[in-house]
Design a protein around this motif. Structure first.
Motif, PDB file in Angstrom:
ATOM      1  N   HIS A 196      40.503  47.300  44.720  1.00  0.00           N
ATOM      2  CA  HIS A 196      39.734  48.242  45.517  1.00  0.00           C
ATOM      3  C   HIS A 196      40.418  48.399  46.871  1.00  0.00           C
TER       4      HIS A 196
ATOM      5  N   TYR B 144      39.153  45.479  32.051  1.00  0.00           N
ATOM      6  CA  TYR B 144      38.335  46.088  33.103  1.00  0.00           C
ATOM      7  C   TYR B 144      37.448  45.020  33.743  1.00  0.00           C
ATOM      8  N   LEU B 145      37.558  44.906  35.063  1.00  0.00           N
ATOM      9  CA  LEU B 145      36.863  43.847  35.794  1.00  0.00           C
ATOM     10  C   LEU B 145      35.700  44.374  36.618  1.00  0.00           C
ATOM     11  N   LYS B 146      35.913  45.469  37.360  1.00  0.00           N
ATOM     12  CA  LYS B 146      34.874  46.033  38.222  1.00  0.00           C
ATOM     13  C   LYS B 146      34.902  47.551  38.114  1.00  0.00           C
TER      14      LYS B 146
ATOM     15  N   ILE C 145      39.977  45.319  40.332  1.00  0.00           N
ATOM     16  CA  ILE C 145      39.248  46.293  39.533  1.00  0.00           C
ATOM     17  C   ILE C 145      39.653  46.189  38.067  1.00  0.00           C
TER      18      ILE C 145
ATOM     19  N   GLU D 224      38.961  43.660  46.168  1.00  0.00           N
ATOM     20  CA  GLU D 224      38.627  42.924  44.954  1.00  0.00           C
ATOM     21  C   GLU D 224      39.325  43.553  43.742  1.00  0.00           C
TER      22      GLU D 224
END
Length: 364
Positions: free
Chosen positions: A305, A273-275, A312, A310
């Motif tokens: 996104h 999980y990044l964002k 996610i 970017e």
């Protein structure tokens, strides 16, 4: 006749000898078990002795209690937590087994119980899940009593690793890890001196390859949590949306496979999980084939996104082909050719693949 006085054992002279304390408390509803283990001194070379005893603490609610360890200045406890409960009907899918994303939600029950033993409760702040993965060993069905056991592994600058096992009775049905970050309690327990082999070591370089298909979804309100972001286990549902669409565009009809009783089943799943992503925000799901094996294939995913572009999250799943008796078998050649063509970036041609129900294999 000479009588001897009753034997009285001499007190131990070993400095810092700890005592073993364990409490198992069962809830009447839900059968929730929380357990704290305090190993004896010397039982593990890296485990410090326990210096004080424990006390009973009520967590609120009938029949809900656990033993809260009292830690000395140098004493530490190796903490382990167990949560037991029956499988609900809503947690199963069309195959009659627990949907693979629900295992991740059960991991959450485990690490919350684990942090609760360390004095960290949800109202005071929740940790953030940075990574999660699960290996599925056997299906779990409605009504079975499952036990999720969680223990702390080696902590690092990025967070705390927690290992989980899911059992039905004594049988291991699934196992996995989560990496927690954010508001965590002080490291007052002795973590097991090991770091799990990260399933996401190569994910910094994970990128689409071969034939890439993209699907766009929007975050539903039912997929969010009180923080306003989508819950981490909901990402697995998005991976499924992209995976099924990918197979359909390759000419592999998953519904047809399911009617034949021989679908692809999830053998392993993981996500980094990044964002965070919030309600009603668009999510672009990119899917490709990472590897094709004789009995399984590996799918890669990248979630972006929909407006900002970017990343996610990134993820991987391993799908195994099984026969009508649920045993692994070879992927039918027609389907494997389509998967190999997609892996190599070739456009598959021809009508949809029609697969026959494979004969039962003699062994795994």
């Amino acid at each position: 006749m000479v009588t001897c006085p009753p034997y009285q054992p001499r007190p131990s002279t070993r400095p810092g000898l700890g005592t073993f304390r364990r409490a198992d408390c069962l809830r009447r509803r839900g059968r929730r078990v929380l357990r704290s283990l305090a190993p004896r001194s010397g039982s593990h070379p890296r485990t410090a002795p326990t210096t004080e005893t424990g006390r009973e603490t009520d967590l609120g609610g009938p029949g809900r209690c656990h033993r809260t360890p009292q830690l000395g200045a140098v004493g530490r406890l190796a903490v382990q937590a167990q949560v037991s409960f029956p499988v609900r009907y809503v947690e199963t899918d069309a195959q009659g087994v627990v949907y693979y994303a629900n295992h991740f939600a059960w991991f959450e029950l485990g690490y919350e119980a684990l942090l609760g033993l360390a004095g960290h409760h949800a109202p005071h702040g929740r940790p953030t899940v940075r990574e999660a993965c699960c290996r599925y060993r056997a299906p779990i069905r409605y009504g079975e009593i499952v036990t999720v056991e969680s223990r702390a592994l080696a902590g690092e600058a990025e967070g705390l690793w927690v290992a989980h096992t899911i059992r039905v009775g004594r049988e291991l049905r699934a196992e996995g890890t989560t990496l927690l970050a954010g508001e965590l309690p002080p490291a007052t327990w002795n973590v097991v001196p090991e770091r799990p082999a990260s399933c996401f070591e190569e994910w910094s370089t994970l990128a689409p390859r071969g034939r890439v298909e993209e699907v766009t979804v929007r975050v539903r309100f039912a997929e969010t949590e009180p923080t306003g972001a989508a819950h981490f286990c909901r990402y697995l549902g998005w991976l499924e949306v992209g995976r099924i669409a990918y197979l359909r565009r390759l000419g592999l009809d998953y519904a047809r496979l399911q009617r034949l009783g021989s679908p692809f089943v999830i053998a392993w799943a993981g996500c980094r999980y990044l964002k965070p992503v919030a309600f009603d925000e668009p999510v672009r799901i990119q899917v490709w084939i990472e590897e094709v094996r004789s009995r399984s294939y590996v799918a890669g995913y990248r979630l972006l996104h929909g407006e900002r572009g970017e990343p996610i999250a990134v993820g991987k799943t391993v799908q195994a082909f099984i026969d009508q008796e649920g045993r692994p078998t070879r992927i039918p050649e027609a389907a494997r050719e389509r998967l190999l063509a997609a892996h190599q970036g070739c456009e598959s041609s021809g009508p949809p693949v029609v697969l026959r129900a494979p004969e039962a294999a003699s062994g795994c």
